[in-house]
Motif scaffolding. Structure first.
Motif, short mmCIF file in Angstrom:
data_model
loop_
_atom_site.label_atom_id
_atom_site.label_comp_id
_atom_site.label_asym_id
_atom_site.label_seq_id
_atom_site.Cartn_x
_atom_site.Cartn_y
_atom_site.Cartn_z
N VAL A 28 84.08 60.19 22.63
CA VAL A 28 82.87 61.07 22.17
C VAL A 28 83.84 62.25 21.53
N LEU A 29 83.25 62.73 20.46
CA LEU A 29 84.02 63.94 19.77
C LEU A 29 83.66 65.08 20.32
N CYS A 30 82.22 65.46 20.63
CA CYS A 30 81.69 66.57 21.22
C CYS A 30 80.89 66.30 22.34
N CYS A 31 80.59 67.51 23.22
CA CYS A 31 79.87 67.44 24.58
C CYS A 31 78.88 68.49 24.37
N LEU A 32 77.59 68.10 24.97
CA LEU A 32 76.65 69.00 25.13
C LEU A 32 76.71 69.72 26.40
N VAL A 33 77.02 71.04 26.39
CA VAL A 33 77.20 71.89 27.58
C VAL A 33 75.89 72.78 28.10
N ASP A 34 75.75 72.55 29.40
CA ASP A 34 74.51 73.25 29.92
C ASP A 34 74.65 74.69 29.91
N ILE A 35 73.78 75.52 29.27
CA ILE A 35 74.06 76.84 29.34
C ILE A 35 72.96 77.58 30.03
N THR A 36 72.38 76.97 30.91
CA THR A 36 71.18 77.74 31.89
C THR A 36 71.44 78.87 32.10
N PRO A 37 70.39 79.84 31.93
CA PRO A 37 70.60 81.41 32.27
C PRO A 37 71.14 81.51 33.60
N GLY A 38 72.11 82.52 33.88
CA GLY A 38 72.73 82.83 35.18
C GLY A 38 74.10 82.01 35.20
N LEU A 39 74.29 81.06 34.16
CA LEU A 39 75.54 80.27 34.38
C LEU A 39 76.72 81.00 33.43
N SER A 40 77.59 81.56 34.15
CA SER A 40 78.69 82.34 33.37
C SER A 40 79.49 81.66 32.39
N PRO A 41 79.71 81.96 31.23
CA PRO A 41 80.54 81.29 30.48
C PRO A 41 82.12 81.24 30.85
N ARG A 42 82.36 82.17 31.66
CA ARG A 42 83.69 81.99 32.33
C ARG A 42 83.83 80.79 33.36
#
Length: 259
Positions: free
Chosen positions: A233-247
Motif C-alpha cells: 500500500v502506497l498511502c494510508c488513511l489516518v483517523d483525524i477524530t476531533p481531540g486526537l492531537s497531530p503530535r
C-alpha cells in the motif's frame, strides 16, 4: 510530480505559501479556492466537504500533467514511491470497492448524470478519498456537466442549499449525495473512455494499492505494518477524530519509519 497544487481559504494562503516555500524538491503553487472555482463565491454557506470536492474536479484546469493525484488532509504516504508505481504501463493506478459500500452516493450520482444505475460494474466503484484522475477525461466530464450558461460547478452547487425552493423536489433531493469520484467513475464508461486511462490492482500482476486503512481508527493503528517496506500500500488513511492531537499521530509514525 510536476506541480503540487495546494488550495486553501484566502486567509490561510500567505502562511501556507511561506511554509511550503522551504521545499526544494518540487514546485508548489498555492491558490485561493474561490480563484480556482469562482462559482463558490455565490455559495458562501456551502459545506467545506462540498467545496473540497469541487476543488478536486476543477484542479485539472491549472495543472499541466496528464494525470492528477488528489490528496486529503487525512492521508499519509507510507513510503517513497515513483511514477512507474502510480502510472504502470502509462495508465493511472485505480483502487476499486463495491458500490454497495456507499450506495446512496452512487444512486445520487446516476440521478445527477441522468444515466441508468446499471452503468459500469457495480463491484468496481472507485475508492474515495485518494485517487488518480485523468486530466483529459476530467475536462470532458466537466464540459459535459455544464449546461448552456450554467457552469458545471454552479450546477453542482445549486443542488445543495436546503433553503432554495428549486431544491424542494424529489428529483433534486435524489441528486444530493454525489461525490467527485462517483461522478467521474460513472461518466467514464458512459463515453467508453475507462479502459486505456486506468489500470487496476491485480491487472498485469500489479501488487501495489493506493490506499490502506491500517491507521483508521487510530486506536487500532499498527504503524509498523502500514509503514513497512513490505506493505504494497502506497498511502494510508489516518483517523483525524476531533481531540486526537497531530503530535500523537506523528510520534507513532516516526517510531515506525526509518530515519
Amino acid at each position: 510530480m510536476s506541480t503540487l497544487l495546494v488550495v486553501r481559504p484566502e486567509q490561510e494562503v500567505s502562511a501556507v505559501t511561506e511554509y511550503l516555500s522551504q521545499s526544494q524538491s518540487m514546485p508548489v503553487e498555492v491558490m485561493v479556492k474561490e480563484n480556482l472555482v469562482p462559482d463558490l463565491r455565490q455559495y458562501p454557506k456551502l459545506r467545506c466537504w462540498r467545496k473540497r470536492q469541487l476543488v478536486k474536479l476543477a484542479a485539472s484546469r491549472v495543472l499541466a500533467s496528464d494525470y492528477c493525484f488528489t490528496f486529503a488532509t487525512e492521508v499519509l504516504g507510507t513510503r517513497l514511491t515513483n511514477r512507474s508505481e502510480l502510472l504502470p504501463v502509462g495508465e493511472a493506478l485505480l483502487q476499486h470497492e463495491s458500490r454497495a459500500l456507499y450506495q446512496p452516493l452512487w444512486f445520487s450520482s446516476t440521478s445527477l448524470l441522468c444515466i441508468d444505475q446499471a452503468v459500469g460494474d457495480s463491484y468496481r466503484g472507485m475508492s474515495i478519498t485518494l485517487t488518480l484522475v485523468t486530466r483529459d477525461l476530467l475536462k470532458i466530464f466537466m464540459d459535459a456537466l455544464s449546461k448552456r450558461r450554467v457552469s458545471s460547478a454552479e450546477r453542482l452547487c445549486r443542488s445543495h442549499p436546503p433553503w432554495s425552493p428549486p431544491n424542494w423536489t424529489p428529483a433534486r433531493f435524489r441528486c444530493r449525495w454525489w461525490t467527485e469520484y462517483s461522478l467521474y467513475n460513472l461518466f467514464a464508461p458512459v463515453i467508453g473512455a475507462f479502459d486505456g486511462f486506468n489500470i487496476e490492482r491485480g491487472s498485469n500482476h500489479l501488487l501495489q494499492a493506493l490506499l490502506g486503512h491500517e491507521a483508521y481508527p487510530f486506536k487500532e493503528c499498527q504503524p509498523a505494518c502500514a509503514f513497512s517496506s513490505a506493505d504494497p500500500v502506497l498511502c494510508c488513511l489516518v483517523d483525524i477524530t476531533p481531540g486526537l492531537s497531530p503530535r500523537v499521530i506523528w510520534a507513532a509514525v516516526r517510531a515506525s519509519t526509518p530515519g
